[in-house]
Each structure stands twice: as structure tokens, then as C-alpha cells.
Design a protein around this motif. Structure first.
Motif, PDB file in Angstrom:
ATOM      1  N   UNK A 156      41.646  32.272  28.674  1.00 32.12           N
ATOM      2  CA  UNK A 156      40.264  32.709  28.423  1.00 32.12           C
ATOM      3  C   UNK A 156      39.634  33.446  29.600  1.00 32.12           C
ATOM      4  N   UNK A 157      40.403  33.831  30.603  1.00 35.38           N
ATOM      5  CA  UNK A 157      39.873  34.562  31.749  1.00 35.38           C
ATOM      6  C   UNK A 157      40.672  35.853  31.936  1.00 35.38           C
ATOM      7  N   UNK A 158      40.017  36.923  32.363  1.00 33.68           N
ATOM      8  CA  UNK A 158      40.757  38.156  32.626  1.00 33.68           C
ATOM      9  C   UNK A 158      41.810  37.932  33.715  1.00 33.68           C
ATOM     10  N   UNK A 159      43.004  38.432  33.503  1.00 36.80           N
ATOM     11  CA  UNK A 159      44.068  38.305  34.496  1.00 36.80           C
ATOM     12  C   UNK A 159      43.629  38.944  35.820  1.00 36.80           C
ATOM     13  N   UNK A 160      42.758  39.917  35.739  1.00 38.94           N
ATOM     14  CA  UNK A 160      42.272  40.600  36.934  1.00 38.94           C
ATOM     15  C   UNK A 160      41.538  39.664  37.891  1.00 38.94           C
ATOM     16  N   UNK A 161      41.084  38.516  37.386  1.00 42.35           N
ATOM     17  CA  UNK A 161      40.362  37.576  38.239  1.00 42.35           C
ATOM     18  C   UNK A 161      41.291  36.657  39.015  1.00 42.35           C
ATOM     19  N   UNK A 162      42.593  36.727  38.753  1.00 38.45           N
ATOM     20  CA  UNK A 162      43.549  35.924  39.510  1.00 38.45           C
ATOM     21  C   UNK A 162      43.528  36.364  40.982  1.00 38.45           C
ATOM     22  N   UNK A 163      43.256  35.425  41.878  1.00 40.71           N
ATOM     23  CA  UNK A 163      43.078  35.741  43.299  1.00 40.71           C
ATOM     24  C   UNK A 163      44.318  36.407  43.885  1.00 40.71           C
ATOM     25  N   UNK A 164      45.491  35.856  43.598  1.00 43.15           N
ATOM     26  CA  UNK A 164      46.732  36.400  44.145  1.00 43.15           C
ATOM     27  C   UNK A 164      46.994  37.823  43.644  1.00 43.15           C
ATOM     28  N   UNK A 165      46.668  38.058  42.383  1.00 39.95           N
ATOM     29  CA  UNK A 165      46.882  39.395  41.823  1.00 39.95           C
ATOM     30  C   UNK A 165      45.935  40.397  42.471  1.00 39.95           C
ATOM     31  N   UNK A 166      44.694  39.995  42.682  1.00 41.65           N
ATOM     32  CA  UNK A 166      43.719  40.890  43.326  1.00 41.65           C
ATOM     33  C   UNK A 166      44.155  41.216  44.760  1.00 41.65           C
ATOM     34  N   UNK A 167      44.614  40.197  45.468  1.00 40.67           N
ATOM     35  CA  UNK A 167      45.075  40.420  46.836  1.00 40.67           C
ATOM     36  C   UNK A 167      46.275  41.367  46.857  1.00 40.67           C
ATOM     37  N   UNK A 168      47.187  41.174  45.917  1.00 38.62           N
ATOM     38  CA  UNK A 168      48.353  42.043  45.842  1.00 38.62           C
ATOM     39  C   UNK A 168      47.943  43.495  45.583  1.00 38.62           C
ATOM     40  N   UNK A 169      46.983  43.707  44.656  1.00 38.25           N
ATOM     41  CA  UNK A 169      46.550  45.057  44.319  1.00 38.25           C
ATOM     42  C   UNK A 169      45.882  45.738  45.513  1.00 38.25           C
ATOM     43  N   UNK A 170      45.044  45.014  46.219  1.00 36.10           N
ATOM     44  CA  UNK A 170      44.362  45.599  47.366  1.00 36.10           C
ATOM     45  C   UNK A 170      45.349  45.921  48.490  1.00 36.10           C
ATOM     46  N   UNK A 171      46.358  45.088  48.649  1.00 34.43           N
ATOM     47  CA  UNK A 171      47.398  45.390  49.628  1.00 34.43           C
ATOM     48  C   UNK A 171      48.196  46.624  49.188  1.00 34.43           C
ATOM     49  N   UNK A 172      48.395  46.734  47.890  1.00 32.61           N
ATOM     50  CA  UNK A 172      49.168  47.861  47.350  1.00 32.61           C
ATOM     51  C   UNK A 172      48.451  49.183  47.588  1.00 32.61           C
ATOM     52  N   UNK A 173      47.158  49.222  47.339  1.00 36.73           N
ATOM     53  CA  UNK A 173      46.434  50.498  47.485  1.00 36.73           C
ATOM     54  C   UNK A 173      46.177  50.839  48.947  1.00 36.73           C
ATOM     55  N   UNK A 174      46.208  49.811  49.807  1.00 35.25           N
ATOM     56  CA  UNK A 174      45.953  50.051  51.227  1.00 35.25           C
ATOM     57  C   UNK A 174      47.233  50.157  52.055  1.00 35.25           C
ATOM     58  N   UNK A 175      48.381  50.085  51.371  1.00 31.85           N
ATOM     59  CA  UNK A 175      49.636  50.111  52.111  1.00 31.85           C
ATOM     60  C   UNK A 175      49.813  51.467  52.797  1.00 31.85           C
ATOM     61  N   UNK A 176      50.465  51.440  53.885  1.00 34.67           N
ATOM     62  CA  UNK A 176      50.685  52.661  54.664  1.00 34.67           C
ATOM     63  C   UNK A 176      51.989  53.310  54.228  1.00 34.67           C
ATOM     64  N   UNK A 177      51.863  54.331  53.435  1.00 45.56           N
ATOM     65  CA  UNK A 177      53.048  55.055  53.003  1.00 45.56           C
ATOM     66  C   UNK A 177      53.355  56.177  53.996  1.00 45.56           C
TER      67      UNK A 177
END
Length: 572
Positions: A156-177
Motif C-alpha cells: 500500500x505504499x509507493x516503492x519510491x518511498x523505500x529508503x534504500x531505493x531512494x538512496x540508490x537512485x540519488x547515488x546513481x544520478x550523482x555518480x561520477x562517470x
């Protein structure tokens, strides 16, 4: 300049909590896909509001999708998340689903939270070919096939609210390519340059999926062997920020002004929307503009005083930006970008309204002439929108308190000559144009609110004369005419008066003869008024009037006509 100010606005909106942090964006979502731990769909949750549109949610931000296959993370349309095919192209639908499957399995590979496992299990077990048979999807299948954004839910909660998933996404967009870094022309920092710029939604006439402000899709647009966005050195961070800020502004339709093909939005440095409310109300001339509270607030602002409005402080010295955009195929064109004090914009609009003031017919209750109504007077009945160049140029002239575009005079005269109808709106437009643009002092003498009985401007006097000749004709017929000399001779009289003057005077003698017989007192009165005008005309009637002189003629005709209606009302 535009991007820099939008990036500053974005940072202000983030601080105020009105917009998502980098990597997140508000998008309309129509349905939530409820999953169990095995990745099975147990329910399709409707996220639609009463108006049938999806509810806004904070979701991962992605580059614009104009062509090709590009999957979004944890939210997307029915083609990517479910593999539904509404185009009769099952292979394409399968390709999109597989792209979404790969993206999710790659990003969630190292996560073992229950929500992450549910999403991974969904993609491992879901079969797009059997999607139409799913009992949870069937009730909303028709609506889904029309196009809808969906997000994943778990417990009953958006998967986007999962703390670990949010942290992973923010690390992904901020990664140094390992990307080539260059100096960003917006921020001045050395950062990776955006290859694709964000899509901007909400511009009237543009693609509903969004259009780009910056794009390079042909070699002819590129320089120095650079590709795509490298030709406009904007960092990924700056591109994401200006796109988020501009989409935020355009999504607030109550604070967006459209005129013709131009979509106008504005913002103040502090990001407070109440400034937009006041400015847009003035441009649109909303009925609330008559309220005493608003009028009093505007007076104080024009005096340079700060006020409180809707519990927000408004300072006339704050800088206010105005941006006008138009569609251009899959791109957007910047029609204008203006910057000034908020109080200066109000002063310029007030000056424009002052120039529009003119004597009004008794039946006119609300003598406001908003911008959209001016454009309506330029159009033929049932015609299409006004020519785009006039729309943008006219709006700029009002906001800058600059000369009106010459097309305004041409289009107004053209409409009057086409339908032989000079109403108070068109007369006000002509008056405003001459007041601002004319360098001929004689022509400016006709720019009074009401009848000017002192001027000897020949075009103005000819307009007054034509009105009196029409009055004599109407009086001789007892006011029962279906057509008057205006319908037959207006065009000729306002452009080549010498050619038709003899014919008009001959008709006048015929009308006066009948009037002397039926109403001798009225005949004497009208002839006296006519003689007063004729006595001030030069012996040589102009053979041709310029376009500006035709406007003066129209004002003379309008003022004299309103004067005789006033007298009729006084007598009654």
C-alpha cells in the motif's frame, strides 16, 4: 541569461520545498501497480483526480524521450511497464518492456529490500503477451490503452518511498562517470555537459509530450565537430535545474497567460506566485480587477510602497522576469525574455490602459480592454488566431511601454474597412496607437478621450463631417435605415475623400430637402452643426489620406457619432 535565472529560481524552489531535489521531478500519475512479494499484480490503484487527470507524484527524473527506446525507473507508461500494445506493433511493445526490465534489474541488482525484490520478481515473471488477460488490469484496460503513467506500489505504499531505493537512485544520478567535462556557460563550473536537454511541457500548440528549448538534430546545426548538446555547453545539473523550474512554472495554468501562439509565464526572484497573480490579472483584466481591494493595492504598489497580499509581502522593487514561448515543430522558440522591477511592469501596463481610455457608448458596463480582446478585434469573424508576429510584438510593446507594432494599425484599419464597423474597442486601439506612435502633433490632437472641437486637423474634421452626413441621412429617413452612407462610402471617404465628397454632398442635399419638409427644426440644427465643421475645412480636400490619417479620420467619426448619441439621450 534565461537558463541562469531559471537555475536560480530552481534553487529557490528547492529551498522552499516546492520542487524536488536534483534527480526528482513532479509528474502526473494515473495508476499505481500494487505488487505482492512474488511480483504478482494484486490491484491497480487509480490515482486520478475528479477532473480525470492523474495526481502529481515525485518520481525519478529522466532525459526527454522524443524517439527511440528509453525506459524510466519505477514509473513509466503502460507500454514500458506492462508491455501493452495499442498501436498494433507487438514487437515494439515487447522491445519497450524488455528495455524497462533491463533497467530495473540492473539498478535494483544489489538491493534486497522487500519492495525491491517485489519489483524484480515482477519483471522476471511478467509476460506482456498475457497482459490483456490479467484480471486486475481488465477493468481499466481501455483507459490504460489510451496512455497513462504508472508507478509501482508495495504494501500500500509507493516503492519510491523505500529508503534504500531512494538512496540508490540519488547515488546513481550523482555518480561520477568518465565524461568529458567542460565549462558550463550557465554556472561557470567545469562539469559534464548535457547531451540532451529536458522536454518542456505546457506550451500551447507544442507537443503534449514536451518540446526542447535546445536541440541539435542535424549536422548543419553543429560546429567544430561537436555533437548534440555539446554545441550548447550546459552542464547536466544546470539543464536538469532549468527544465524542472520551467516545467513547474508552466504546470500552474492559473498563472500562465496565452495569447495567439505565445505562452507567457513569469516569476519573481523569491519564487512567490502572488506576484504572478497580480500581473496576470492585469493582462487578462479578470473581473476581480474591479474589486476595491485590488485597486487600492495597485495604487500603493505604483507609489512604490510594499503591501501584504494573500498573507504574502509584495515589494514593487523586486525583480520580475517574463518569458514568452512559442511552438516550433518539436522545439520551442523564445519570443521574448524581459526583466524589470515588478512595479515597473505595473506602471507600463497602467500607461497602456490610460492610452486606451475613450468615450464609451451607454450600454458598455465594463470599459476594460484586456490584451486578448485587442487580439479578437484583429480577427475576421470565425477566423483563425491573429498573425503570430503581432501577438508577441504587441505584448512586448505593452510590457515595455514601447511603440506599438505597425501591424496593429494596419490590422485594425483593415478590419474596420472590411466590415464597416467602428466600435469603441477599435476606436480605443486607434487612439492608443496614435498616442504612442505618432510623431505628427496634428494627428495626436485627435487622441482625446472625447470629441475635440478645437482641432483643425483635416482628417479629423472629415471624420466628423462624415458622421454628420450620416446623421442627416438617418434623420431624414426617421431612423429606419438598414444601411447608411457608412456602408457604401466609409472606405472611400477615409482613404480618398476628394473623390467622393461631391457625391456625398449631393446626397446630403437630397436628405436635407426631405428633412426640412418633415422636421424643419431638426434640419436647421443639423445644418448648423455641419456648417461649423465645413467652415474649418481647407478649400482643397485631400485626394488621399495616409494610414495614420485614416486612423485620425476614424477617431473623428467615432467621437462625433458618440456626441450625437449623447445628445439624443439627453433629449430623451
Amino acid at each position: 541569461m534565461i537558463f541562469y535565472e531559471l537555475v536560480q529560481l530552481y534553487q529557490q524552489l528547492v529551498r522552499q520545498g516546492k520542487i524536488g531535489a536534483p534527480g526528482w521531478v513532479n509528474e502526473k500519475v494515473s495508476y499505481g501497480i500494487m505488487l505482492d512479494e512474488n511480483g504478482t499484480i494484486v490491484q491497480l490503484i487509480s490515482k486520478k483526480k475528479d477532473n480525470g487527470k492523474g495526481d502529481k507524484m515525485l518520481v525519478p527524473q529522466h532525459p526527454g524521450r522524443t524517439s527511440g527506446t528509453l525506459a524510466f525507473f519505477l514509473w513509466d507508461n503502460e507500454k514500458y511497464l506492462l508491455g501493452l500494445d495499442a498501436e498494433g506493433k507487438p514487437e515494439k511493445a515487447r522491445e519497450r518492456f524488455e528495455a524497462s526490465k533491463k533497467r530495473h534489474l540492473d539498478l535494483l541488482e544489489k538491493l534486497d529490500t522487500k519492495a525491491a525484490l517485489a519489483v524484480k520478481n515482477f519483471f522476471l515473471t511478467w509476460e506482456p503477451e498475457k497482459a490483456l488477460e490479467n484480471e486486475q488490469i481488465k477493468p481499466d484496460l481501455e483507459d490504460l490503452l489510451k496512455g497513462a503513467n504508472l508507478v509501482f506500489y508495495y504494501q500500500a505504499r509507493p516503492v519510491l518511498e523505500d529508503v534504500k531505493i531512494r538512496e540508490m537512485w540519488e547515488q546513481h544520478i550523482n555518480r561520477k562517470e568518465e565524461k568529458e567535462a567542460r565549462i558550463c556557460l550557465v554556472t561557470g563550473k567545469k562539469e559534464p555537459i548535457a547531451r540532451l536537454h529536458p522536454l518542456i511541457k505546457g506550451v500551447r500548440g507544442a507537443q503534449s509530450s514536451g518540446a526542447s528549448l535546445v536541440s541539435f538534430n542535424a549536422d548543419a546545426f553543429c560546429s567544430y565537430e561537436m555533437e548534440s548538446g555539446s554545441n550548447a555547453q550546459t552542464s547536466e545539473a544546470a539543464a536538469s535545474a532549468y527544465g524542472a523550474a520551467l516545467n513547474y512554472l508552466l504546470a500552474d495554468t492559473q498563472r500562465v497567460f496565452t495569447a495567439g501562439d505565445v505562452t507567457v509565464t513569469g516569476w519573481v526572484e523569491e519564487g512567490e506566485g502572488v506576484y504572478q497573480d497580480l500581473l496576470m490579472a492585469l493582462l487578462n483584466q479578470d473581473k476581480t480587477i474591479q474589486d476595491a481591494d485590488i485597486q487600492e493595492a495597485l495604487k500603493k504598489l505604483l507609489r512604490g510602497e510594499s503591501i501584504a497580499w494573500e498573507e504574502k509581502a509584495i515589494d514593487p522593487d523586486h525583480t520580475f522576469y517574463i518569458l514568452g514561448l512559442s511552438p516550433n515543430a518539436a522545439r520551442l522558440s523564445v519570443r521574448f525574455f524581459l526583466k524589470n522591477r515588478f512595479g515597473a511592469w505595473l506602471e507600463n501596463i497602467q500607461a497602456h490602459e490610460k492610452r486606451l481610455e475613450i468615450v464609451l457608448p451607454e450600454r458598455v458596463v465594463r470599459p476594460y480592454l484586456p490584451f486578448w480582446m485587442i487580439l479578437e478585434e484583429m480577427k475576421a469573424p470565425g477566423g483563425k488566431d491573429t498573425i503570430p508576429p503581432l501577438t508577441a510584438a504587441l505584448l512586448q510593446s505593452i510590457l515595455r511601454n514601447a511603440r506599438y507594432p505597425d501591424e496593429l494599425l494596419y490590422c485594425t484599419i483593415r478590419r474596420i474597412r472590411a466590415d464597416h464597423h467602428l466600435n469603441w474597442k477599435r476606436a480605443a486601439i486607434l487612439k492608443a496607437y496614435l498616442s504612442k506612435n505618432s510623431v505628427n502633433q496634428k494627428n495626436r490632437e485627435g487622441c482625446s478621450v472625447g470629441l475635440n472641437t478645437e482641432t483643425n486637423n483635416q482628417a479629423y474634421l472629415l471624420g466628423r463631417l462624415f458622421s454628420m452626413l450620416e446623421s442627416i441621412q438617418e434623420a431624414s429617413a426617421g431612423g429606419t435605415l438598414n444601411t447608411t452612407i457608412k456602408d457604401q462610402y466609409l472606405n472611400s471617404m477615409c482613404s480618398t475623400p476628394a473623390l467622393v465628397m461631391a457625391q456625398l454632398l449631393k446626397l446630403k442635399e437630397s436628405h436635407t430637402k426631405k428633412l426640412r419638409r418633415d422636421k424643419p427644426g431638426l434640419a436647421v440644427k443639423l445644418e448648423k452643426q455641419l456648417t461649423e465643421i465645413v467652415s474649418r475645412l481647407e478649400i482643397n480636400i485631400p485626394t488621399q489620406l495616409s494610414l495614420e490619417e485614416q486612423a485620425v479620420f476614424m477617431l473623428g467619426y467615432y467621437h462625433q457619432t458618440q456626441k450625437r448619441y449623447e445628445k439624443k439621450q439627453e433629449e430623451e
